[in-house]
Motif scaffolding. Structure first.
Motif, mmCIF file in Angstrom:
data_model
loop_
_atom_site.group_PDB
_atom_site.id
_atom_site.type_symbol
_atom_site.label_atom_id
_atom_site.label_comp_id
_atom_site.label_asym_id
_atom_site.label_seq_id
_atom_site.Cartn_x
_atom_site.Cartn_y
_atom_site.Cartn_z
ATOM 1 N N ARG A 286 0.700 -1.273 -0.424
ATOM 2 C CA ARG A 286 0.010 -0.108 0.158
ATOM 3 C C ARG A 286 0.866 1.440 0.220
ATOM 4 N NH1 ARG A 286 -2.887 -2.269 3.888
ATOM 5 N NH2 ARG A 286 -3.029 -0.354 5.579
ATOM 6 N N ALA A 287 1.559 1.101 0.919
ATOM 7 C CA ALA A 287 3.010 2.303 1.275
ATOM 8 C C ALA A 287 3.555 3.028 -1.090
ATOM 9 C CB ALA A 287 4.227 2.094 1.968
ATOM 10 N N ARG A 288 3.607 1.399 -1.245
ATOM 11 C CA ARG A 288 4.946 1.936 -2.239
ATOM 12 C C ARG A 288 3.900 2.132 -2.854
ATOM 13 N NH1 ARG A 288 7.134 -2.903 0.440
ATOM 14 N NH2 ARG A 288 6.386 -4.242 -0.772
ATOM 15 N N HIS A 289 2.605 2.250 -3.486
ATOM 16 C CA HIS A 289 1.467 2.107 -3.829
ATOM 17 C C HIS A 289 0.842 3.908 -3.963
ATOM 18 C CE1 HIS A 289 -2.277 2.584 -7.409
ATOM 19 N NE2 HIS A 289 -2.390 3.166 -6.168
ATOM 20 N N ARG A 290 1.126 4.324 -3.232
ATOM 21 C CA ARG A 290 0.888 5.706 -2.491
ATOM 22 C C ARG A 290 1.888 7.004 -3.235
ATOM 23 N NH1 ARG A 290 -3.585 7.252 0.683
ATOM 24 N NH2 ARG A 290 -4.443 5.120 2.262
#
Length: 239
Positions: A108-112
């Motif tokens: 999720r963090a990498r997608h954000r």
């Protein structure tokens, strides 16, 4: 014959289902346009986009059971319908669902981080750049190769992506904790999905032990680019 309720992805319309509906043969397809898409009125910004979308979807639903199909954001809507009205759906098929909240925290963090250029462009009211960034992550083909009318169409509606962010990023409607573990659900992904797409599917699988996963084709727009393969999976789910 049980009708099909098909929910399109963000920035598309009911017309996106045409080739797949024809490939699936003699079925009654119900394909409502979501707010701001196709022939539907624009989303006025009051309340939540998903609630406005579900109002249109439920108004289009026939009496009795249906086979439910959703693509991308439409697949997130399908999950909301599944937890709200589980008895209405004979089968549920999700094509690359984008419920990012289902993915593990690192993904999720990498997608954000991938979406930061999109957010900056939209904050600066550069709708063309925002649409280009979003298309680069989720669309089909190069932005520069799209006809100008299509680029204008996407840029004019790009704010709708931002309107859905609390729903897909943070699951503000509480879909995940309500998923019925005893339901069979089919999920279709591209053959070699990016990390976030695979992580979403894995997160859903932990909550849906009977989830069946299929891989096929390339790119996010599988209902248009892998028509025959998607049709075969749908027909198997409906049999």
């Amino acid at each position: 014959m049980v009708p099909v309720l098909a929910l399109h992805c963000a920035l598309a319309s009911s017309a996106a289902w045409g080739p797949l509906a024809r490939a699936c043969g003699a079925r009654d397809w119900i394909t409502p346009d979501l707010p701001g898409h196709g022939a539907a009125p624009d989303f006025d910004g009051r309340g939540r986009f998903m609630d406005a979308a579900l109002e249109r979807v439920q108004a289009a639903m026939p009496d009795g059971a249906v086979d439910l199909v959703g693509h991308s954001y439409g697949a997130v809507l399908a999950l909301r319908l599944l937890v709200d009205l589980p008895e209405r759906f004979r089968s549920v098929t999700l094509i690359e669902p984008v419920l990012f909240a289902a993915a593990e925290p690192g993904a999720r963090a990498r997608h954000r981080a991938e979406m930061v250029p999109f957010a900056k462009a939209l904050a600066g009211d550069d709708r063309d750049r925002a649409a280009e960034v979003f298309h680069g992550l989720w669309g089909e083909g190069a932005w520069a190769d799209l006809p100008q009318p299509i680029r204008r169409h996407l840029a004019a509606r790009i704010h709708l992506i931002q309107a859905t962010e609390p729903e897909v990023m943070d699951d503000i409607h509480g879909i995940l904790p309500r998923l019925p573990a005893d339901r069979e659900v089919t999920v279709i992904l591209r053959q070699d999905p990016p990390e976030i797409v695979s992580a979403i599917a894995q997160g859903l699988a932990t909550r849906l032990p009977k989830l069946r996963r299929y891989g096929m084709g390339q790119g996010h727009m599988l209902p248009q680019t892998a028509v025959s393969d998607v049709a075969k999976v749908l027909q198997a789910a409906w049999s």
